[in-house]
Design an enzyme around this catalytic site. Structure first.
Site, PDB file in Angstrom:
ATOM      1  CB  CYS A  79      -1.122  -0.060   1.091  1.00 16.89           C
ATOM      2  SG  CYS A  79      -2.123  -1.790   0.723  1.00 16.89           S
ATOM      3  CG  HIS A 133      -0.782   3.240   3.788  1.00 15.17           C
ATOM      4  ND1 HIS A 133      -1.553   1.692   4.014  1.00 15.17           N
ATOM      5  CD2 HIS A 133      -0.151   3.342   5.119  1.00 15.17           C
ATOM      6  CE1 HIS A 133      -1.645   1.329   4.616  1.00 15.17           C
ATOM      7  NE2 HIS A 133      -0.360   1.851   5.240  1.00 15.17           N
ATOM      8  CG  ASP A 324      -3.508  -0.444  -2.433  1.00 14.70           C
ATOM      9  OD1 ASP A 324      -3.759  -1.363  -3.555  1.00 14.70           O
ATOM     10  OD2 ASP A 324      -3.753  -0.083  -1.706  1.00 14.70           O
TER      11      ASP A 324
END
Ligand SMILES: *[C@@H]1O[C@H](CO)[C@@H](O)[C@H](O)[C@H]1NC(C)=O
Ligand SMILES: *[C@@H]1O[C@H](CO)[C@@H](O)[C@H](O)[C@H]1NC(C)=O
Ligand SMILES: *[C@@H]1O[C@H](CO)[C@@H](O)[C@H](O)[C@H]1NC(C)=O
Ligand SMILES: *[C@@H]1O[C@H](CO)[C@@H](O)[C@H](O)[C@H]1NC(C)=O
Length: 517
Positions: A79, A133, A324
């Site tokens: 991520c 993130h 992602d």
């Protein structure tokens, strides 16, 4: 003459001058509002799915109207590195971020993000749900205020994301399970995070906007745990779920390419299966159950995307939908992300653009290309300062605009028609931290190139303080020929007939990667 006339007016009719000035201001605002709005939808951990896997009607509708990149790849299947790469338009190597624990502005350079770029060009920018993130990699603020005009929104019920709320079908005990169909009314807050994000995003879309806006909406599912409203299981009956074509470790796989999917193992339901570490296989019935729930979670998000899209004026809005990175669903014996396999890197990438015709593109492209594409589409790319590689305070795209691929009806030659990705490892043999090594533990980097036909990967020694690579210290090589092996089940780099292919791809990969320090 005209300017003299204006001068006289300004001198002699101050009231009129004010009126003229205000007209000019209105005119400026008008030209801004003539610009397209941008809706960026990012789904967490959503792999590229085929209609033969599961039907996602709303995404299919978008693909049928828009521009569908059928071979789009993330730069790293994790991520934080992938999201920072998408948002800054720079590779993990350029950001020196392969884990979750550094913030580029602090450590490497004050690089512009694409929302920041829009903000600095007169847009209002909104972040809803998971875009950056959270945590250190976005300085605990989702890069606010640089990237966003307003405080980023996080759904309050996200705090329950790993809470034991999943009922064991046998014991009725509440657990923290991987597979977690729920009844919304019984959940804390009587809702789910993505429902809260949707509601917030719809409110933004319904507001009157005096400026063009960029709205980024990040849905959390189908990220683990697979928690979704139970009714979505009905959309994907078990009778339609199949095992992966090749559910075992590929032939001749170098061990460094394997990851032990610890985040899947540690969930209560999977933990009870006692699967041996690191190579044990998921029992077939559980492979089917996980696939069913992943698909159900994807249908759930697809439904929310449909509700969001109903509120979008497609006449003046550019919509981008992506994820992602991908996710292994038992292919090659693997689960989750954390690898350089196609299923872990390949993502949906759809654009809806006013005035652009439907098109499907099979050229391999990268998520890095999103930033230069958006700048190109909105005519803002002319604001890009000229600069060399890794100069601070600059835009300097590392990707390439996709606009020519969207328009051209002949074969357009990109600077490169391949995608590059990478994944770090702490060592050759799979260990508990092989999925997500911290920077200080990274000893090996796997660089991977995907052309239309091949995926080729070199796992080489990597120095985690100097950020240098040693291409002569090789820990594993992989070549998959997608013409004959779409499942990447046979590593064929050592086969005689591929000698020249390997040479060519190795040269291409090394030359390209070496451009990034
Ligand atoms: C980084 O860039 C932002 C936006 O241009 C600017 O406001 C900020 O002062 C810069 N930070 C540093 C340390 O130069
Ligand atoms: C990151 O956050 C810290 C603590 O809030 C702050 O002092 C620092 O200025 C921030 N970094 C940047 C580049 O804004
Ligand atoms: C897993 O191990 C535990 C403890 O050793 C045992 O009680 C349980 O029956 C095992 N489960 C399976 C599915 O083998
Ligand atoms: C979009 O444009 C079409 C054709 O010009 C028009 O019929 C429609 O009403 C417009 N929709 C919106 C929401 O503005």
């Amino acid at each position: 003459m005209g300017s003299n006339f204006n001068f006289i007016m300004i001198k002699n009719y101050p009231k009129l001058t004010n009126l003229l000035l205000s007209l000019i201001i209105i005119k400026t605002d008008l030209s801004l509002s003539e610009k397209y709005n941008v809706l960026f939808i990012c789904v967490d951990d959503l792999r590229h799915l085929a209609e033969t896997d599961v039907l996602l009607p709303n995404m299919m509708k978008m693909a049928a109207k828009g521009i569908n990149f059928k071979s789009a790849f993330a730069q790293q299947a994790l991520c934080a590195p992938s999201r920072n790469s998408i948002l800054t338009g720079r590779r993990p190597d350029s950001l020196r971020l392969y884990d979750f624990y550094s913030y580029w502005r602090q450590t490497i350079g004050n690089f512009t993000t694409f929302p920041q770029f829009f903000k600095e060009n007169g847009y209002e920018t909104f972040s809803v749900g998971k875009i950056f993130h959270p945590g250190l990699s976005s300085n605990f603020t989702d890069d606010y205020p640089y990237s966003w005009s307003f405080q980023p929104y996080h759904p309050p019920t996200e705090i329950y994301k790993d809470a034991p709320v999943c009922e064991d079908p046998l014991t009725k005990k509440l657990e923290s399970d991987l597979i977690c169909p729920v009844i919304i009314k019984e959940q804390p807050g009587q809702t789910l995070p993505d429902l809260q994000s949707l509601k917030y995003a719809l409110n933004i879309l319904r507001q009157k906007h005096n400026k063009p806006f960029l709205l980024a909406v990040g849905f959390h599912k189908p990220h683990l745990p697979l928690k979704f409203p139970r009714k979505y299981l009905d959309k994907v009956p078990m009778s339609g779920i199949r095992l992966p074509a090749f559910p075992l470790m590929p032939e001749n796989l170098p061990l460094v390419a394997w990851h032990p999917w610890s985040d899947v193992r540690k969930r209560d339901d999977i933990n009870q299966l006692n699967i041996s570490f690191p190579f044990g296989n998921m029992p077939p019935e559980w492979i089917l159950k996980i696939r069913q729930s992943y698909y159900a979670a994807a249908v759930y998000i697809d439904n929310l995307i449909g509700l969001l899209m109903k509120q979008v004026n497609l006449n003046n809005t550019i919509v981008i939908l992506t994820s992602d990175h991908g996710w292994s669903l038992g292919e090659n014996g693997l689960w989750a992300k954390y690898s350089n396999f196609d299923v872990a890197l390949k993502v949906p990438l759809l654009f809806l653009i006013p005035g652009y015709q439907q098109r499907s593109v099979s050229t391999p492209v990268e998520l890095l290309d999103i930033f230069p594409t958006l700048a190109d589409l909105t005519g803002l790319s002319k604001h890009e300062p000229k600069c060399g590689h890794r100069v601070n305070y600059s835009l300097c795209f590392e990707g390439e605009s996709l606009v020519p691929l969207m328009k051209s009806h002949t074969t357009y030659q990109r600077n490169k028609n391949y995608a590059i990705s990478q994944y770090p490892r702490p060592g050759e043999y799979p260990k508990p931290n092989s999925d997500k090594p911290r920077l200080k533990d990274i000893k090996i980097m796997g660089y991977s190139i995907r052309t239309k036909r091949y995926r080729y990967t070199e796992w080489i020694s990597f120095n985690n303080t100097m950020f240098t690579r040693n291409w002569t210290s090789i820990h594993g090589l992989e070549l998959y020929d997608h013409h004959v092996d779409p499942n990447e089940a046979k590593n064929c780099y050592m086969k005689k007939k591929y000698i020249h292919t390997v040479e060519k791809l190795s040269m291409l990969l090394r030359t390209y990667v070496n451009k990034f320090k």
